[in-house]
Every structure is written in structure tokens, then in C-alpha cells.
Design an enzyme around this catalytic site. Structure first.
Site, PDB file in Angstrom:
ATOM      1  N   CYS A  12       0.867  -1.176   0.000  1.00  0.00           N
ATOM      2  CA  CYS A  12       0.000   0.000   0.000  1.00  0.00           C
ATOM      3  C   CYS A  12       0.908   1.232   0.000  1.00  0.00           C
ATOM      4  CB  CYS A  12      -0.982  -0.010   1.170  1.00  0.00           C
ATOM      5  SG  CYS A  12      -0.241   0.160   2.813  1.00  0.00           S
ATOM      6  N   ASN A  15       2.606   1.404   4.058  1.00  0.00           N
ATOM      7  CA  ASN A  15       2.907   0.176   4.798  1.00  0.00           C
ATOM      8  C   ASN A  15       2.625   0.349   6.290  1.00  0.00           C
ATOM      9  OD1 ASN A  15       5.755  -2.013   5.355  1.00  0.00           O
ATOM     10  ND2 ASN A  15       3.674  -2.584   4.891  1.00  0.00           N
ATOM     11  N   CYS A  17      -1.087   0.486   7.298  1.00  0.00           N
ATOM     12  CA  CYS A  17      -2.483   0.079   7.530  1.00  0.00           C
ATOM     13  C   CYS A  17      -2.861  -1.149   6.716  1.00  0.00           C
ATOM     14  CB  CYS A  17      -3.452   1.202   7.144  1.00  0.00           C
ATOM     15  SG  CYS A  17      -3.269   2.736   8.033  1.00  0.00           S
ATOM     16  N   ARG A  18      -3.148  -0.910   5.444  1.00  0.00           N
ATOM     17  CA  ARG A  18      -3.733  -1.956   4.607  1.00  0.00           C
ATOM     18  C   ARG A  18      -2.784  -3.115   4.346  1.00  0.00           C
ATOM     19  NH1 ARG A  18      -5.410   1.719  -0.305  1.00  0.00           N
ATOM     20  NH2 ARG A  18      -3.418   2.628   0.311  1.00  0.00           N
ATOM     21  N   SER A  19      -1.555  -2.819   3.934  1.00  0.00           N
ATOM     22  CA  SER A  19      -0.665  -3.937   3.579  1.00  0.00           C
ATOM     23  C   SER A  19      -0.248  -4.771   4.788  1.00  0.00           C
ATOM     24  CB  SER A  19       0.539  -3.460   2.763  1.00  0.00           C
ATOM     25  OG  SER A  19       1.292  -2.492   3.432  1.00  0.00           O
ATOM     26  N   ASP A 127      -7.987   3.402   1.661  1.00  0.00           N
ATOM     27  CA  ASP A 127      -7.047   3.703   2.737  1.00  0.00           C
ATOM     28  C   ASP A 127      -7.790   4.312   3.934  1.00  0.00           C
ATOM     29  OD1 ASP A 127      -4.941   4.439   4.341  1.00  0.00           O
ATOM     30  OD2 ASP A 127      -3.833   5.452   2.741  1.00  0.00           O
TER      31      ASP A 127
END
Length: 161
Positions: A12, A15, A17-19, A127
Site C-alpha cells: 500500500c 505500509n 495500515c492496509r498492507s 485507505d
């Protein structure tokens, strides 16, 4: 799936939150399938803002709430990643554009939008970083769970990967 070790990288923007959520969820998913030993899983950011730092508290809390173990820290994607990993997953179209532009010609990694594998059709994992609540993180978690299972089901149907 045969016993060849595969490598997946989740990417993301930062690096944070999402990933990391995707990395943790994917690891938990393959572990539950008794295939964890067949995978090397990591996450990285397009930007280098979070290098060396753990995910945001809201991302960590989301993973804890769902018993997703996680102890990695942020890192920046490298050109070597495109030949080290078999699969690189972006979280949104902006990530995908950056990944396609960065990928060295002829690199090994297949680049996918993780949400392409969401059976509910939610292709973009938005995000949640700037949200002032945890709902976006929960939604991210749910999308990643569905997409991880969807990808693994898709992969099991293929002979060429």
C-alpha cells in the site's frame, strides 16, 4: 497446490495500515489451511514514511480483535522485490500504477489488485489512515479476508503459477 514455496508481497502507500493487515490475514489464512510452510509473506510501502515502524495502532487493534498475529515493521518496496516475490498485491489503482511503473522489464512477480479476488466485487481497498474512527480498518480487514480466500481458490484452479 504442490509443495513449491510461493512468495507474496502486499503493498500500500505507507505500509502502515492496509498492507500489514493483508500480510497478517494472508498468513493466518494459509496457516489455517495447513499451508503456511508453503508461503513466504511480507508487506511494503510505495513511500518510505513508515520504514522501521509498526503498523498504526488502529491497524494493530483490528488485527488483535481478529486474532491475527503480527510483529513486522514497515519497509519500502525495492526493485529486487519484483524478482524475489511471485505475487505482488496492490490495494488500490494508485498503488497498481506505481507498481507497474516500478516493475523492471521481464520481472518475475505477477502484479495484482488484491480486491480483484473479492467475491463481493469490492476491488478497491480504501485507505482508512485518515479516518477518525476504526470502521475503515474493520472494512479493510473484511475485504482482505475475502480477497485472500478468493485468491487462494483462484490459484488452486491454475497449473501455470
Amino acid at each position: 497446490m504442490d509443495d513449491v514455496k510461493r512468495k507474496a508481497l502486499f503493498v500500500c502507500l505507507g505500509n502502515s495500515c492496509r498492507s500489514p493487515i493483508a500480510e497478517g490475514v494472508f498468513q493466518k489464512t494459509v496457516n489455517k489451511m495447513a499451508q503456511g510452510h508453503l508461503w513466504e509473506i511480507d508487506s511494503a510501502g510505495i513511500a518510505d514514511w513508515n520504514v522501521g515502524y509498526p503498523p498504526t495502532n488502529r491497524a494493530q487493534n483490528t488485527m488483535k480483535r481478529h486474532d491475527v498475529p503480527y510483529n513486522n515493521v514497515g519497509r519500502h518496496i525495492t526493485l529486487e522485490d519484483f524478482n524475489n516475490f511471485d505475487f505482488i498485491f496492490g490495494m488500490d489503482e494508485s498503488n497498481m500504477k506505481d507498481l507497474r511503473e516500478m516493475a523492471p522489464e521481464g520481472s518475475k512477480a505477477k502484479i495484482f489488485l488484491l480486491g480483484e479476488f473479492d467475491p463481493e466485487g469490492e476491488t478497491i481497498i480504501r485507505d482508512p489512515y485518515f479516518d477518525n474512527h476504526a470502521r475503515g480498518f474493520e472494512k479493510c480487514y473484511e475485504q482482505v479476508v475475502r480477497s485472500s480466500k478468493g485468491f487462494l481458490e483462484w490459484l488452486a484452479q491454475r497449473d501455470d503459477m
